[in-house]
Enzyme design. Structure first.
Site, short mmCIF file in Angstrom:
data_model
loop_
_atom_site.label_atom_id
_atom_site.label_comp_id
_atom_site.label_asym_id
_atom_site.label_seq_id
_atom_site.Cartn_x
_atom_site.Cartn_y
_atom_site.Cartn_z
N HIS A 53 4.29 7.06 -26.87
CA HIS A 53 4.10 8.48 -26.58
C HIS A 53 2.75 8.71 -25.92
O HIS A 53 2.65 9.44 -24.93
CB HIS A 53 4.20 9.31 -27.87
CG HIS A 53 5.58 9.60 -28.32
ND1 HIS A 53 6.42 8.63 -28.83
CD2 HIS A 53 6.28 10.76 -28.35
CE1 HIS A 53 7.57 9.18 -29.16
NE2 HIS A 53 7.53 10.47 -28.87
N HIS A 79 1.69 5.85 -36.26
CA HIS A 79 0.78 5.01 -35.48
C HIS A 79 -0.58 4.91 -36.14
O HIS A 79 -1.04 5.86 -36.78
CB HIS A 79 0.58 5.57 -34.06
CG HIS A 79 1.70 5.26 -33.14
ND1 HIS A 79 1.99 4.00 -32.70
CD2 HIS A 79 2.62 6.07 -32.56
CE1 HIS A 79 3.03 4.04 -31.89
NE2 HIS A 79 3.45 5.29 -31.81
#
Length: 157
Positions: free
Chosen positions: A77, A126
């Protein structure tokens, strides 16, 4: 944060990229359309290749607030949104004259990229280093595309 994260998903980025490429083709800006396609596709391909190569597991410190299925490093992303939104910004500023307008476009792109990356950490999918590397790699890809097009396609300047 789930909504912010979706702004960096491949489906949203692909939709925005294709719509903009369509506009550029209608406007007879073929080189800009190619540049945007290379910026998006190359960023996405590099991100996936790095994920396969590193195969870093996702953090398991907190429960993931969104489903994920691939490796953690780099944040796709963060990387693909940086590559795409920065490339979109460089295309957009080619239509503008005012330095203030150009600065505004880049500030919006950077704010969007940062928000997407922070959302990935917030959602627990993440590590901060995944996002930081994604931002850097996506930015480098976008800049490399810009330099290459400027160097080899005189009509791009």
């Amino acid at each position: 944060m789930v909504n912010y994260t979706s702004l960096g998903g491949v489906a949203v980025l692909l939709l925005i990229t294709l719509a903009t490429i369509g506009f550029l083709l209608v406007a007879r800006r073929r080189v800009d359309a190619l540049y945007l396609a290379v910026g998006f596709a190359g960023g996405w391909l590099c991100s996936n290749a790095l994920k396969i190569w590193t195969a870093r597991p996702r953090p398991d410190v907190v429960t993931h607030l969104v489903p994920v299925g691939d490796a953690s490093f780099p944040s796709g992303h963060a990387m693909v949104s940086a590559a795409t939104y920065l490339t979109l910004a460089t295309v957009a500023v080619r239509f503008l004259r005012s330095p203030a307008q150009k600065a505004y476009v880049f500030l919006v792109a950077v704010a969007l990229i940062c928000t997407i990356g922070i959302s990935r950490i917030y959602l627990g999918v993440h590590f901060p280093t995944d996002v930081l590397f994604g931002w850097c790699a996506g930015s480098v890809w976008s800049f490399a595309c810009w330099l290459t097009f400027r160097r080899f396609l005189p009509q791009f300047v």
